[in-house]
Write an enzyme that holds these catalytic residues in place. Structure first.
Site, PDB file in Angstrom:
ATOM      1  N   GLY A  25      -6.125  -3.390  -7.383  1.00 18.01           N
ATOM      2  CA  GLY A  25      -5.730  -3.621  -5.998  1.00 18.01           C
ATOM      3  C   GLY A  25      -5.934  -2.388  -5.144  1.00 18.01           C
ATOM      4  O   GLY A  25      -6.170  -1.285  -5.635  1.00 18.01           O
ATOM      5  N   GLY A  28      -3.382   0.073   2.343  1.00 13.11           N
ATOM      6  CA  GLY A  28      -3.112   1.264   3.125  1.00 13.11           C
ATOM      7  C   GLY A  28      -2.256   2.274   2.389  1.00 13.11           C
ATOM      8  O   GLY A  28      -2.252   3.464   2.732  1.00 13.11           O
ATOM      9  N   MET A  29      -1.500   1.832   1.368  1.00 11.40           N
ATOM     10  CA  MET A  29      -0.632   2.756   0.644  1.00 11.40           C
ATOM     11  C   MET A  29      -1.287   3.273  -0.631  1.00 11.40           C
ATOM     12  O   MET A  29      -0.643   3.919  -1.452  1.00 11.40           O
ATOM     13  CB  MET A  29       0.687   2.081   0.309  1.00 11.40           C
ATOM     14  CG  MET A  29       1.525   1.822   1.557  1.00 11.40           C
ATOM     15  SD  MET A  29       3.168   1.270   1.157  1.00 11.40           S
ATOM     16  CE  MET A  29       3.819   0.993   2.806  1.00 11.40           C
ATOM     17  N   VAL A  32      -4.526   0.753  -6.673  1.00  8.29           N
ATOM     18  CA  VAL A  32      -3.702   0.442  -7.837  1.00  8.29           C
ATOM     19  C   VAL A  32      -4.608   0.169  -9.030  1.00  8.29           C
ATOM     20  O   VAL A  32      -5.599  -0.565  -8.922  1.00  8.29           O
ATOM     21  CB  VAL A  32      -2.791  -0.775  -7.583  1.00  8.29           C
ATOM     22  CG1 VAL A  32      -1.868  -1.011  -8.773  1.00  8.29           C
ATOM     23  CG2 VAL A  32      -1.970  -0.563  -6.320  1.00  8.29           C
ATOM     24  N   LYS A  47      -0.331   3.652  -9.049  1.00  6.53           N
ATOM     25  CA  LYS A  47      -0.715   3.633  -7.636  1.00  6.53           C
ATOM     26  C   LYS A  47      -1.098   5.066  -7.247  1.00  6.53           C
ATOM     27  O   LYS A  47      -0.267   5.977  -7.288  1.00  6.53           O
ATOM     28  CB  LYS A  47       0.411   3.121  -6.745  1.00  6.53           C
ATOM     29  CG  LYS A  47       0.012   3.100  -5.254  1.00  6.53           C
ATOM     30  CD  LYS A  47       1.134   2.591  -4.379  1.00  6.53           C
ATOM     31  CE  LYS A  47       1.268   1.087  -4.482  1.00  6.53           C
ATOM     32  NZ  LYS A  47       0.155   0.367  -3.817  1.00  6.53           N
ATOM     33  N   ASP A 140       7.564  -3.103   4.268  1.00  4.33           N
ATOM     34  CA  ASP A 140       6.175  -3.583   4.277  1.00  4.33           C
ATOM     35  C   ASP A 140       6.045  -4.797   3.366  1.00  4.33           C
ATOM     36  O   ASP A 140       5.174  -4.865   2.503  1.00  4.33           O
ATOM     37  CB  ASP A 140       5.220  -2.475   3.839  1.00  4.33           C
ATOM     38  CG  ASP A 140       3.752  -2.870   4.080  1.00  4.33           C
ATOM     39  OD1 ASP A 140       3.505  -3.681   4.987  1.00  4.33           O
ATOM     40  OD2 ASP A 140       2.884  -2.372   3.347  1.00  4.33           O
TER      41      ASP A 140
END
Length: 865
Positions: A25, A28-29, A32, A47, A140
């Protein structure tokens, strides 16, 4: 440098002791990856945070502190944070790996039906309740941050991460696309009005996002979305939310209410807490219309486990539409049955470590034992852990159909660094609906605390109120040494997996080490005795018997010690002593199933049939909804020749547990004993279709044998031996079948020799088993070893055991040696004791006697009892 390493991380590489496997994945953060923790041997999610988001060591220190605080957030619907670290300027967060697909990917296949969306919404509310109670806001919450596991459970990802990362001004680029804005600002489409206005946020902002997610879930679209960034912001700030019921037919009324109340513009008009959302979900109300929904997907595709996409989403559609996964939250808990008939399935160890698996199984057994102690004063019945293992029960459906329970505890066990995490569901066994759920975290070095928390949580889930005396009794463990108890639980877990002889060795080692920590630990001595007895049953080496007895004697003052000794005494033919030990055990623990069974068996072998029957009836009275008591009594009635009554008992077994193979196996055995061979074949094949067992194949082979279908009988016995290669009965029966197949006569002699070898080992341990001696005598007679045959037969006939089998076997032996007069006398005695003419007349070894007038007269005048 950092970009190069990030690129390297997109293919298999390493970060610290984590081996990067593949990317799963991005957003924006950060990106992953699925990874493997080489220290703890488990799968995790890594992450990798965006470059520069943590500018210096102080920022990283603060982030680590906050991340570790979030790691204490422990709930089945929330993904757990394990660790935070930095390597070569790469900042990465280590989290629980959640298999499955994101809700966003799932929605590529279309909206989720209303009832199933409601079930997922219940879990979403549960996770939010747990987080908000700990003062954690997600900030979020989106469909990309919700994951649906292969078994249909919902998990919230990245809880609190938005607060930890450096904030970005959402309005800094008003001309960029919506997609770009989502990546920078969190996710625009899910942001609450107050978030866009830069006002302080609280739990109600997450409830807005939950409303957006629920709207998207049921409609397949977002409530406020436009290609133009400014239009989307205006809609969130000023436009009323569309009513999902105008888009979706058959939408549960509570879903409509929940969505619209979550999407109120003003936080004050919105739902105020996640608990309030959960309460709304508890009252589904009426559906909106009778328009049919789309049928569920018919085809299932199995995706590559390293890739998540459309095919994986299709698979999850099927799983989600097949499961009832709702958990009651808020308001009144779901009602439980008045009489709770419970099975505790072994907790599944997430970690592959065998010690962890054994500990988790031992913990399940300890919970079972403590709940069982409450059955005399509370409307509760609990299936023994040994029965769960013996029947290979691993699912709620099996527990319901095979054991007949109405409630099931199922859960998982995970080691996470210095902590142990146990999660469980209390499930309605009929509807498969989750009624209660909990997650418990404790210090891995404090098994006492973990067990106490698990037991207390289970008691709350079952709505059981205990007196202080009851609490004191179930709190007893027999030791004050945590390390000894940890080893004891592992040993119990290994004993439950007795099918693998290596586990018996590990159990003995664990109990031995526990006794080194606490030399006075009675339950550990009893466990050691059980381990030694298992070794004897596996190896038939009688040297283990003495060790078993010595270990049990060290635990003799406890209920488990008496039970341990009773088992050894029954196994060695010391029935008077066995009865005394089981009587002592029942005085201490009147809930012990094994004590009732062991005591009744000892009485039977002592010729005290009335006492044995009373004991079996006492076991049924103690557990009237538990099938095993009826099964034990049924077997006893068979031995008494009371076949019609025994069939009633086994019919009761299958009434209480429709797919219980013992009920079918034993009914098949009675049909064989009563000459109803065709009926026996039918019911035994049904049993084998449920699960193949050596017992069912043995009974099926015997039905075929009496029908003179010797090749079919031999085939069935061969299948039994594949499942239990050391089964003396199977070897003897196979020899009988081979004997009547001309081409297999030599093989028959070899099989008889194998049966005598196994039988002699058993007789050395239990010289008072008269039925066993009668079968040994038959084997020797077929081998024409007259002296051994006569010796065993004489001891069998001299006993006070009057089982019809003994006299049928003596008739076969006398006839084999040409003594037809004594053969006929034995047949007469057997028929008087309950042997049925149809059985004796169909045995091929007695065919030559059928023309004898005296035998004809016996068969004509005898009646089925």
């Amino acid at each position: 440098m950092q970009q190069a390493l990030l690129q390297q991380a997109r293919v298999p590489g390493k970060l610290g002791h984590y081996r990067i496997d593949d990317k799963i994945g991005a957003g924006g953060m950060g990106e992953v990856f699925r990874a493997h923790d080489e220290h703890l041997d488990r799968e995790v999610a890594i992450k990798i945070l965006p470059p520069g988001v943590l500018q210096n060591s102080a920022a990283r220190h603060n982030f680590r502190r906050e991340a570790m605080a979030l790691s204490k957030l422990n709930h089945p619907s929330v993904a757990t944070i394990f660790d935070f670290d930095t390597q070569d300027d790469i900042d990465f967060l280590v989290m629980e790996y959640i298999p499955g697909v994101t809700l966003s990917d799932r929605l590529l296949c279309g909206p989720i039906p209303g009832t199933l969306a409601l079930e997922l919404g219940v879990q979403l509310a549960a996770g939010l309740v747990a987080a908000h109670e700990h003062g954690v806001i997600h900030r979020d919450l989106t469909s990309k941050n919700l994951r649906i596991t292969p078994d249909g459970r919902l998990k919230i990802l990245d809880f609190g991460l938005a607060r930890l990362l450096a904030p970005v001004d959402v309005a800094s680029e008003p001309t960029m696309s919506s997609t770009e804005a989502c990546e920078i600002a969190g996710t625009l489409d899910y942001m609450a009005p107050e978030q866009l206005r830069g006002e302080p946020l609280d739990a109600r902002s997450d409830l807005w996002a939950a409303g957006v997610v629920l709207f998207e879930m049921v409609t397949g679209r977002l409530p406020f979305h436009d290609k133009a960034f400014s239009v989307t912001i205006d809609a969130i700030l000023h436009q009323p939310a569309p009513n999902p019921a105008s888009i979706v037919h058959d939408l549960p009324a509570c879903l409509e209410t929940a969505i619209l109340r979550c999407l109120e513009k003003s936080p004050g008009d919105r739902m105020q807490t996640a608990a309030e959302l959960a309460i709304v979900f508890r009252e589904p109300g009426e559906k909106r219309s009778t328009v049919p929904i789309n049928p569920p997907v018919q085809s299932i595709y199995k995706p590559n486990r390293r890739k998540v996409g459309y095919l994986a989403a299709l698979a999850v559609i099927f799983l989600v539409t097949s499961l009832n996964i709702g958990k009651p939250l808020g308001g009144s808990p779901a009602p439980l049955p008045v009489m709770k008939h419970l099975a505790v399935l072994p907790f599944v160890a997430v970690d592959p470590d065998t010690n962890a698996r054994a500990f988790s199984q031992g913990l399940s057994e300890a919970l079972t034992a403590k709940l069982t102690q409450l059955t005399t004063k509370h409307p509760l019945q609990v299936v023994p852990a040994s029965e769960i293992r013996a029947q290979s029960i691993s699912s709620v459906e099996q527990a319901h159909t095979i054991l007949g329970v109405n409630l099931v505890f199922e859960g998982s066990f995970r080691l996470s660094g210095p902590l142990i995490r146990v999660t469980y569901d209390l499930v309605d066994a009929r509807s498969r609906r989750v009624l209660r759920a909990d997650a418990i975290t404790a210090d891995a070095n404090d098994p006492f605390l973990l067990e106490d928390q698990v037991v207390d949580s289970a008691l709350r889930s079952l709505d059981l109120e205990l007196t202080w005396q009851e609490r004191h009794r179930i709190a007893s463990r027999g030791t004050t040494e945590p390390a000894a108890y940890d080893l004891y639980l592992r040993g119990r877990g290994y004993l439950l997996d007795y099918q693998d002889p290596e586990n018996t060795k590990k159990a003995i080692a664990a109990f031995t080490e526990a006794l080194q920590r606490d030399p006075q630990y009675a339950p550990a001595f009893a466990g050691l005795g059980e381990g030694y007895w298992q070794k004897f049953e596996q190896t038939h080496d009688s040297t283990w018997v003495q060790q078993a007895e010595e270990a049990c004697r060290h635990a003799n003052a406890s209920s488990v010690g008496h039970g341990c000794l009773g088992t050894v005494f029954n196994g060695t033919g010391s029935y008077e002593q066995a009865a005394q030990e089981f009587e002592r055990e029942l005085k201490i623990d009147p809930t012990s199933d094994s004590a009732y069974r062991g005591l009744a068996y000892a009485y039977e072998k002592l010729g005290k049939a009335d006492d044995a029957e009373r004991t079996y009836l006492s076991a049924i009275k103690a557990r009237p909804r538990y099938w095993a008591g009826y099964s034990w009594l049924g077997v006893f009635l068979v031995d008494q020749g009371r076949y019609a009554e025994s069939l009633e008992m086994f019919a009761k077994v299958n009434e209480l547990a429709p797919d219980n193979i013992r009920g079918y196996n034993n009914r098949g055995g009675i049909y064989v004993l009563t000459g109803r061979f065709a009926e026996a074949e039918t019911v035994l094949k049904k049993s084998l279709n449920i699960r193949p067992t050596a017992d069912a194949y043995l009974n099926l082979g015997t039905a075929d044998f009496y029908l003179h279908k010797f090749e079919d009988a031999a085939s069935a016995y061969e299948q039994a031996l594949k499942l239990d290669s050391q089964n003396r009965t199977a070897w003897g029966n196979l020899a009988d079948a081979y004997y009547w197949i001309p081409a297999k006569r030599k093989d028959a002699l070899d099989a008889y020799r194998k049966a005598t070898t196994l039988g002699e080992e058993q007789v050395r341990v239990n010289p008072n088993n008269a039925v066993l001696r009668s079968y040994l005598a038959v084997y020797y007679a077929m081998l024409n070893e007259r002296r051994s045959a006569n010796m065993h037969l004489a001891k069998a006939l001299a006993s006070h055991d009057h089982a019809p089998d003994i006299f049928l076997n003596s008739a076969i032996i006398y006839n084999q040696f040409g003594n037809s007069a004594d053969a006929i006398l034995s047949l007469k005695k057997g028929l008087q004791l309950g042997l049925l003419p149809v059985v004796a007349s169909n045995h091929p070894s007695l065919d030559n006697l059928k023309s004898d007038p005296a035998v004809k007269a016996l068969f004509d005048t005898s009646k089925v009892q």
